[in-house]
Design a protein around this motif. Structure first.
Motif, PDB file in Angstrom:
ATOM      1  N   PHE A  91       0.854  -1.187   0.000  1.00 38.08           N
ATOM      2  CA  PHE A  91       0.000   0.000   0.000  1.00 38.08           C
ATOM      3  C   PHE A  91       0.887   1.233   0.000  1.00 38.08           C
ATOM      4  O   PHE A  91       2.005   1.222   0.534  1.00 38.08           O
ATOM      5  N   ARG A  92       0.349   2.306  -0.602  1.00 35.40           N
ATOM      6  CA  ARG A  92       1.059   3.581  -0.644  1.00 35.40           C
ATOM      7  C   ARG A  92       0.303   4.607   0.170  1.00 35.40           C
ATOM      8  O   ARG A  92      -0.935   4.608   0.186  1.00 35.40           O
ATOM      9  N   SER A  93       1.027   5.447   0.855  1.00 38.92           N
ATOM     10  CA  SER A  93       0.399   6.476   1.671  1.00 38.92           C
ATOM     11  C   SER A  93       1.279   7.712   1.665  1.00 38.92           C
ATOM     12  O   SER A  93       2.496   7.632   1.497  1.00 38.92           O
ATOM     13  N   LYS A  94       0.634   8.860   1.863  1.00 42.10           N
ATOM     14  CA  LYS A  94       1.391  10.104   1.978  1.00 42.10           C
ATOM     15  C   LYS A  94       1.543  10.550   3.427  1.00 42.10           C
ATOM     16  O   LYS A  94       2.007  11.653   3.690  1.00 42.10           O
ATOM     17  N   ASP A  95       1.121   9.684   4.361  1.00 41.30           N
ATOM     18  CA  ASP A  95       1.237   9.988   5.797  1.00 41.30           C
ATOM     19  C   ASP A  95       2.269   9.034   6.425  1.00 41.30           C
ATOM     20  O   ASP A  95       1.939   7.917   6.846  1.00 41.30           O
ATOM     21  N   PRO A  96       3.530   9.413   6.462  1.00 38.09           N
ATOM     22  CA  PRO A  96       4.580   8.508   6.984  1.00 38.09           C
ATOM     23  C   PRO A  96       4.360   8.158   8.461  1.00 38.09           C
ATOM     24  O   PRO A  96       4.715   7.068   8.898  1.00 38.09           O
ATOM     25  N   ARG A  97       3.778   9.094   9.225  1.00 41.33           N
ATOM     26  CA  ARG A  97       3.566   8.808  10.646  1.00 41.33           C
ATOM     27  C   ARG A  97       2.569   7.657  10.808  1.00 41.33           C
ATOM     28  O   ARG A  97       2.771   6.765  11.635  1.00 41.33           O
ATOM     29  N   HIS A  98       1.487   7.670  10.027  1.00 44.62           N
ATOM     30  CA  HIS A  98       0.500   6.610  10.120  1.00 44.62           C
ATOM     31  C   HIS A  98       1.105   5.271   9.703  1.00 44.62           C
ATOM     32  O   HIS A  98       0.870   4.230  10.344  1.00 44.62           O
ATOM     33  N   ILE A  99       1.880   5.275   8.621  1.00 44.05           N
ATOM     34  CA  ILE A  99       2.527   4.034   8.167  1.00 44.05           C
ATOM     35  C   ILE A  99       3.412   3.468   9.273  1.00 44.05           C
ATOM     36  O   ILE A  99       3.412   2.264   9.570  1.00 44.05           O
TER      37      ILE A  99
END
Length: 1066
Positions: free
Chosen positions: A625-633
């Motif tokens: 999965f890709r995300s733009k929220d590194p903290r959530h990842i």
């Protein structure tokens, strides 16, 4: 040696004034009060049976003497008053106590008046005698008081002859008075028989001093004299030992010398002249220690006038007849001690010993001593407690006995006159307790292996051939020094070689029978992992949490992760997740990659059964999965990893507990007996948790041990029936004193499954000097600190030894005989350095095992489970060699101990030979997995090819062709089944490993931070892995070799650290 010492050694100081107010002497009023009650109670209740129907009794104490003697008059003084009062006459009646003594003693005895009135309601009358007075007037006054009671009967101690003018005059007055006299010896003996707690303490201290003198002084002295072939007389040994007892500090015993004395001059006997009576003496003959000789040593010491005794027999190169006789005596002695129980008769003790001799060696019954010992206390031999077959007296708790048993006038076949006649003697001081007995001199061992010395191995065998070809004159020139020459060593090596050849024959026969019968253990002992069918996160769709957003959710409660796939939240149990990782790219996008366990991948949780049941199922192998929220990842990755770790840990513990063998419950001691307790112990493996660790207490209950701390959840039960081996290792050069239990079946310690449980105490604290300056060796603070450390270590070792002795006594009960339990102690002199795991350690044999109990993981190898031992990399110029231990269970991995210094080789070979273990030597390391696999696949071929003889280095050297054929029999078959694992294929590559190779290759798991790969790349790698044979590339192989070379050097043990083997061998 004055009688004041022999009969108590406690007199009122002559320098004191009449008041006796000096701090050096006081009569304990409490003890006096209590014992006056006991004295009068015994006299009044047993007046007719024990006290001769006396209406009064007199006790007259003689003046001091240089003679060694034990008198009941002196014993009564010490027992009643705490000190001996020489030249004093005491007369006890129902209404009065009369004392006839000097003015000084009368003032010291003034305290008795109040105590006598309070305790037994009698008056004390003092009759003071002037210095030059014969005391006639005072004696007549005492006799008139006795006669005033009507028909008086005056009791006295008939066996004590009068000494000195005062007592002679008193005896004349008694005879001329016309008063009827009666002997009260039996009454006094009964009074002294049962000891109080304070008396027991004195006996224990005397016993510790006696046993320490035997262990610390006598045994090393005899070993040194014999080993260095010195000439020393029995009398010299007696004098030297007496000094050691009178100066306790010399033998590391912390007792005041002023309170210590000997019971009798130490007795040393050898050379055919033996006397087993306590009145025996050490003569001026030299100690005789030639082959088939016997040395008897008996010691007795006193503490505060209370006696203890120990006797031991030492066998030098004993023959079979002498060895058997000693072992029979040892079992008879143990049977006698075992019969010491409150409620038994004194005659039962002797009968128990006699029964053992009659059953095991009836020809020796005529040589057995007629008594098994006597009571002991203030007197060395207490009348009334003779342990013979006629004494029907009932034993009571608090009685102390000297259990002494021996064989006398035994004959041995020997060409030497002094070895033909011999005797054997064993004696211990034993206290009868409420629950059994306590052997208080057990510090001095009497086990056959500890008293039988093999000093001149093969001496007689070497001398006999010489006699055939040389004259008697030349034969006399062969001294013990000559026998230790190269010729003797060669003959010793030849004997060992012959023994090993016989062991090889026996071992091959045993192995052939076992393989033919299919007795080798099967199975790898591993429990099956939890299958995918057992993994249920949600029972139905309604249990799923309502989705808030289409993003990855970690459900801690149900141990699942919910992943959005095609607009739906799909749940996956956390146990199906193999790895999870995250990665960022240059576009500030973050990626999370989750790899699942699926069929066909390494370390999959899916077994064959689940695949058959779910042949049509589709398995998800990987998602990204890709995300733009590194903290959530980052949070999701951390949550998944934490949840996965916790679940796997719990499931692992559950699987381990499921495989545990069900055991009986621990039965607490309760009211039966007080549990044997050892406090302030630490446990290994430790209990889990991050809180502060707490020490605990180990208790021996009815059927097992219980260790517990102040925390209610920290408790471990070890049942006696589950103990395979028990070890006690006192701290010498180590930092800890320990008890170690090796178990038959696993138990749980906290959440750890283990077969080894250890309890230990650190004997000294780690101290770091602040300031960095080097302290002087003569610094008083440093010396005092070292002394404190030594004292602490000695105390801890003594506490552990006491616990071990009491538990051994408990295990000696008939109900525990089937377990065959006894604490074993490592034989440090046979130890050697080696690398059993990853670090160098000092490995030591015991009587039944090979152990290393200091470093973890522990090493415990049962000698009876060993098939053979192969000593590898043995050759000229090698500083180290390796030991491979092959077990009788061929499914069990071969145990390797690497990097053993070559200086230990001879000692190890000698130890293996004496324990009847067949060993071989080879110049290279063997690939044991392949060898054992070949043996189990084709056992008949192994038997036909000569069994283990393919390892025989000498046979290989003498017949190279035969060696090649033998080796060919163990070449792996080319037709290996394709289903064999990669490990099996690599193991089959060669039977002989190079020095640079390691036994097992480490399997590398996929890293959680592994980069993402396309499906085509993964399929291509899987296809290649299926085609390859598992052989690594040259570059990878070279890398592993360099790595293992460095590792092997780092873990090699120092060759110079092996302990020097002593000349003596027990």
């Amino acid at each position: 040696m004055g009688a004041d010492h022999q009969n108590g050694g406690n007199h009122p100081p002559a320098s004191k004034g009449a008041s006796g107010a000096g701090p050096g002497y006081t009569i304990d009023a409490t003890t006096l009060n209590r014992r006056l009650k006991s004295l009068y109670s015994s006299w009044r209740e047993n007046r007719d049976e024990l006290w001769g129907s006396s209406t009064a009794f007199a006790v007259a104490t003689p003046p001091p003497s240089d003679d060694l003697r034990y008198l009941k008059s002196s014993a009564l003084n010490i027992w009643l008053l705490g000190y001996e009062f020489p030249e004093t006459i005491m007369v006890f009646s129902d209404k009065q106590i009369h004392f006839l003594c000097s003015k000084k003693k009368a003032s010291l005895l003034d305290v008795v008046k109040k105590a006598a009135k309070e305790a037994v309601n009698v008056d004390v009358v003092m009759h003071v005698k002037e210095k030059n007075d014969d005391g006639s007037t005072q004696m007549e006054a005492i006799l008139r008081a006795v006669e005033s009671q009507g028909t008086p009967v005056l009791g006295y101690i008939s066996r004590e002859a009068p000494e000195g003018k005062l007592l002679e005059n008193w005896t004349d007055k008694l005879k001329s008075s016309g008063i009827k006299l009666a002997d009260v010896t039996n009454g006094l003996a009964d009074l002294f028989a049962v000891k109080e707690a304070g008396e027991i303490t004195n006996v224990k201290k005397a016993a510790y001093l006696t046993a320490s003198a035997m262990k610390v002084h006598v045994v090393p002295k005899l070993e040194k004299v014999i080993d260095e072939e010195k000439k020393i007389t029995h009398a010299s040994l007696m004098d030297d030992t007496e000094k050691a007892i009178l100066e306790p500090a010399r033998i590391k015993v912390k007792l005041k010398a002023d309170n210590v004395d000997i019971c009798y001059p130490p007795i040393f006997q050898s050379g055919g002249n033996f006397d087993l009576r306590p009145s025996a003496s050490s003569n001026d003959d030299n100690l005789y220690y030639d082959s088939a000789s016997v040395i008897i040593c008996a010691l007795g010491s006193r503490y505060n006038s209370y006696c203890a005794n120990v006797a031991r027999t030492f066998l030098i190169d004993s023959n079979a007849t002498q060895s058997k006789a000693y072992q029979v005596l040892l079992r008879a002695h143990e049977a006698a001690i075992g019969a010491l129980k409150a409620g038994n008769k004194a005659s039962d003790v002797y009968r128990a010993a006699y029964t053992v001799v009659e059953k095991e060696a009836p020809e020796l019954t005529a040589n057995l001593t007629k008594s098994a010992g006597t009571g002991i206390g203030l007197e060395f031999r207490e009348s009334g407690l003779n342990l013979n077959e006629k004494n029907e007296r009932i034993l009571k708790a608090g009685m102390v006995l000297n259990v002494s048993l021996g064989f006398q006038n035994l004959q041995a076949k020997s060409s030497k006159a002094k070895s033909q006649n011999y005797a054997l003697l064993l004696a211990d001081t034993v206290i009868v307790t409420e629950t059994g007995r306590e052997v208080v001199t057990s510090l001095s061992t009497k086990a056959f292996k500890d008293v039988a010395y093999s000093f001149n191995d093969g001496e007689e065998e070497d001398e006999k051939p010489q006699a055939k070809v040389e004259s008697k004159r030349n034969e006399a020139l062969f001294s013990k020094t000559t026998l230790r020459s190269d010729n003797h060593e060669m003959s010793k090596e030849e004997l060992r070689r012959q023994h090993q050849a016989e062991l090889a024959r026996q071992k091959n026969e045993e192995t052939a029978q076992r393989l033919a019968g299919g007795k080798s253990a099967t199975g790898d002992g591993r429990s099956s992992s939890r299958t995918s069918n057992d993994l249920i996160a949600y029972k139905n769709v309604n249990d799923l949490p309502p989705p808030r957003e289409m993003m990855i959710i970690v459900d801690q409660k149900n141990e699942a992760i919910l992943i959005p796939i095609y607009g739906c939240m799909v749940p996956f149990h956390i146990a199906t997740v193999k790895t999870v990782s995250s990665q960022a790219d240059t576009s500030r996008n973050c990626y999370i990659r989750i790899i699942f366990s699926s069929p066909g991948t390494p370390f999959s949780t899916h077994d064959a059964n689940s695949l058959l049941k779910n042949q049509n199922d589709i398995f998800l192998k990987e998602v990204s999965f890709r995300s733009k929220d590194p903290r959530h990842i980052s949070e999701v990755v951390q949550q998944i990893k934490t949840l996965r770790r916790n679940v796997l840990s719990r499931e692992s513990e559950r699987a381990e507990r499921a495989s545990l063998v069900t055991q009986e419950k621990l039965v607490l001691a309760g009211n039966k007996f007080k549990p044997i307790r050892l406090t302030d112990l630490w446990i290994r493996p430790p209990f889990p948790g991050r809180g502060r660790k707490l020490p605990g207490t180990l208790e021996a209950h009815d059927n097992g041990f219980r260790y517990s701390t102040s925390r209610s959840d920290e408790r471990v039960d070890i049942l006696f029936g589950n103990i395979k081996h028990a070890f006690f290792q006192a701290a010498e050069k180590e930092m800890i004193t320990l008890l170690h239990f090796h178990l038959h079946n696993h138990i749980m310690v906290g959440n750890k499954k283990t077969k080894d449980v250890q309890f230990y105490v650190e004997v000294m604290d780690v101290v770091q000097t602040l300031g960095g300056g080097k302290r002087s060796a003569y610094d008083p603070d440093e010396i005092e600190e070292e002394q404190r450390e030594r004292d602490r270590k000695n105390k801890i070792n003594m506490d552990f030894q006491s616990f071990v002795n009491r538990v051994n006594d408990l295990w000696g009960q008939p109900k525990f005989k089937a377990f065959d339990l006894e604490f074993d102690q490592p034989l440090r002199e046979l130890g050697f350095h080696g690398v059993p795991h990853k670090a160098s350690a000092f490995i030591v044999p015991t009587s039944s095992c090979l152990v290393e109990l200091i470093e973890t993981p522990f090493l415990v190898v049962t000698l009876s489970e060993i098939e053979i031992v192969n000593l590898e990399r043995v050759g000229l110029g090698q500083k180290n060699f390796d030991m491979a231990i092959v077990f009788k269970d061929f499914k069990r991995d071969v145990l390797r101990i690497d990097s053993i210094p070559s200086t230990s080789l001879d000692g190890i070979k000698e130890w293996l030979d004496t324990t009847d273990i067949k060993y071989y030597e080879s110049r290279l390391n063997m690939n044991w997995r392949a060898i054992l696999k070949t043996i189990t696949d084709d056992p008949q071929n192994f038997i036909d090819e000569g069994g283990w003889e393919f390892l025989n280095l000498e046979a290989s050297d003498s017949d190279s062709d035969g060696s090649q054929e033998s080796d060919q029999g163990y070449e792996p078959s080319d037709a290996e089944p394709e289903s064999e694992s990669e490990d099996d294929e690599s193991d089959s590559a060669s039977l002989v490993e190079s020095d640079d190779d390691d036994d097992g290759s480490e399997e590398e798991e996929g890293s959680e931070e592994e980069e993402g790969k396309t499906w085509e790349e993964l399929e291509r790698e899987a296809s290649n892995a299926d085609k390859e044979t598992g052989v690594e590339s040259d570059s990878e192989e070279e890398r592993k070799r360099r790595k293992m070379k460095a590792f092997g050097k780092s873990r090699a043990g120092p060759s110079s650290s092996a302990p020097k083997r002593p000349k003596f061998r027990r």
